[in-house]
Scaffold this motif. Structure first.
Motif, PDB file in Angstrom:
ATOM      1  N   TRP A 156      24.629  24.864  -0.842  1.00  0.00           N
ATOM      2  CA  TRP A 156      24.133  23.619  -0.269  1.00  0.00           C
ATOM      3  C   TRP A 156      25.028  22.458  -0.676  1.00  0.00           C
ATOM      4  N   GLY A 208      19.433  21.097   6.527  1.00  0.00           N
ATOM      5  CA  GLY A 208      20.278  20.368   5.597  1.00  0.00           C
ATOM      6  C   GLY A 208      21.680  20.957   5.644  1.00  0.00           C
ATOM      7  N   CYS A 209      22.602  20.336   4.933  1.00  0.00           N
ATOM      8  CA  CYS A 209      23.998  20.756   4.955  1.00  0.00           C
ATOM      9  C   CYS A 209      24.211  21.974   4.052  1.00  0.00           C
ATOM     10  N   GLY A 254      23.884  20.368   9.975  1.00  0.00           N
ATOM     11  CA  GLY A 254      22.936  20.068   8.910  1.00  0.00           C
ATOM     12  C   GLY A 254      21.503  19.967   9.381  1.00  0.00           C
TER      13      GLY A 254
END
Length: 270
Positions: free
Chosen positions: A164, A92-93, A88
């Motif tokens: 996402w 971000g993930c 991440g």
């Protein structure tokens, strides 16, 4: 005598221009297709834009410079994507769709780092045309890269190429892409710009274009790629892809370089 010939030789731009034209044609086809055909168009766009960048770098700065650019940008891009999908950080993930963009390394399609090269190259060169100081060029490149991603991410997420984990902390109208993504892009592009600035000084420059008109012709490739990405993407997102928010965000982000570029071009013609 041999040195004099090398100094005055003008780059042969036919191959880069062919790649540029093919890139534009392929991108025009993107909104006209869907499903597997659109995936193939996506692959073609990435390969052609990377080909345009590397062909232009080769004829203007030599093959060693082009290879270095590829290693820096695609190498860092791939590293960041592999780390990003696993941890991440820094975007971000998120995760890529399986079996849509060709072979993958640790779930990251190998096409993705080539997209970094094809997209960042015109931004880097346009920033170099406009910025007088190296630090300014690096920051402008990072801003331009984020502007490009404000087009790229919404388009690819809407097409299901990646998803996402956090889908409600993005920009207004683009809540499904977290702001951390753009912060990660900015930071990574800063690192790329810094290394490219070092490479600019370290790499040989065997293909020189001392005449002003020759330099102007050599700039056609990155300028056309940049303007097409900026203006063409804004039009496509607003009219053909139903992505009006990203049309506005991407247009504004790339305008940081695009507007000064158009002003400089207008002054040069005047």
């Amino acid at each position: 005598m041999a040195e004099t010939v090398t100094e005055s030789r003008e780059p042969r731009l036919l191959l880069p221009l062919v790649f540029v034209a093919a890139t534009i044609v392929a991108q025009i086809g993107y909104p006209l297709t869907s499903g597997g055909a659109r995936d193939r168009i996506t692959v073609a766009v990435v390969l052609l834009s990377a080909g345009a960048a590397l062909a232009h770098a080769t004829v203007t700065r030599g093959p060693r410079y082009a290879i270095g650019f590829l290693v820096i940008v695609s190498g860092l891009g791939l590293t960041a994507e592999v780390i990003g999908t696993a941890t991440g950080v820094p975007f971000g993930c998120y995760e890529y769709a399986a079996d849509r963009l060709g072979p993958a390394l640790l779930t990251v399609p190998l096409l993705v780092p080539l997209a970094w090269t094809g997209g960042l190259y015109p931004v880097w060169l346009v920033a170099g045309m406009l910025a007088r100081r190296t630090l300014t060029r690096i920051v402008a490149t990072a801003v331009g890269a984020v502007g490009w991603d404000l087009f790229l991410d919404p388009q690819m997420v809407a097409d299901g190429q990646w998803t996402w984990c956090d889908t409600d902390s993005g920009l207004p109208g683009l809540e499904w892409i977290p702001v951390t993504n753009y912060l990660g892009w900015f930071g990574l592009a800063l690192v790329m710009g810094g290394l490219l600035a070092v490479w600019e000084q370290a790499a040989p420059d065997p293909v020189r274009t001392p005449a002003q008109d020759a330099r102007a012709r050599a700039r056609v490739v990155p300028v056309v790629l940049f303007l097409w990405t900026w203006l063409g993407s804004a039009l496509a997102h607003a009219v053909f892809l139903g992505l009006l928010p990203s049309a506005g965000y991407g247009f504004a982000g790339m305008a940081v370089l695009g507007v000064p570029l158009l002003v400089a071009a207008a002054r040069a013609r005047g």
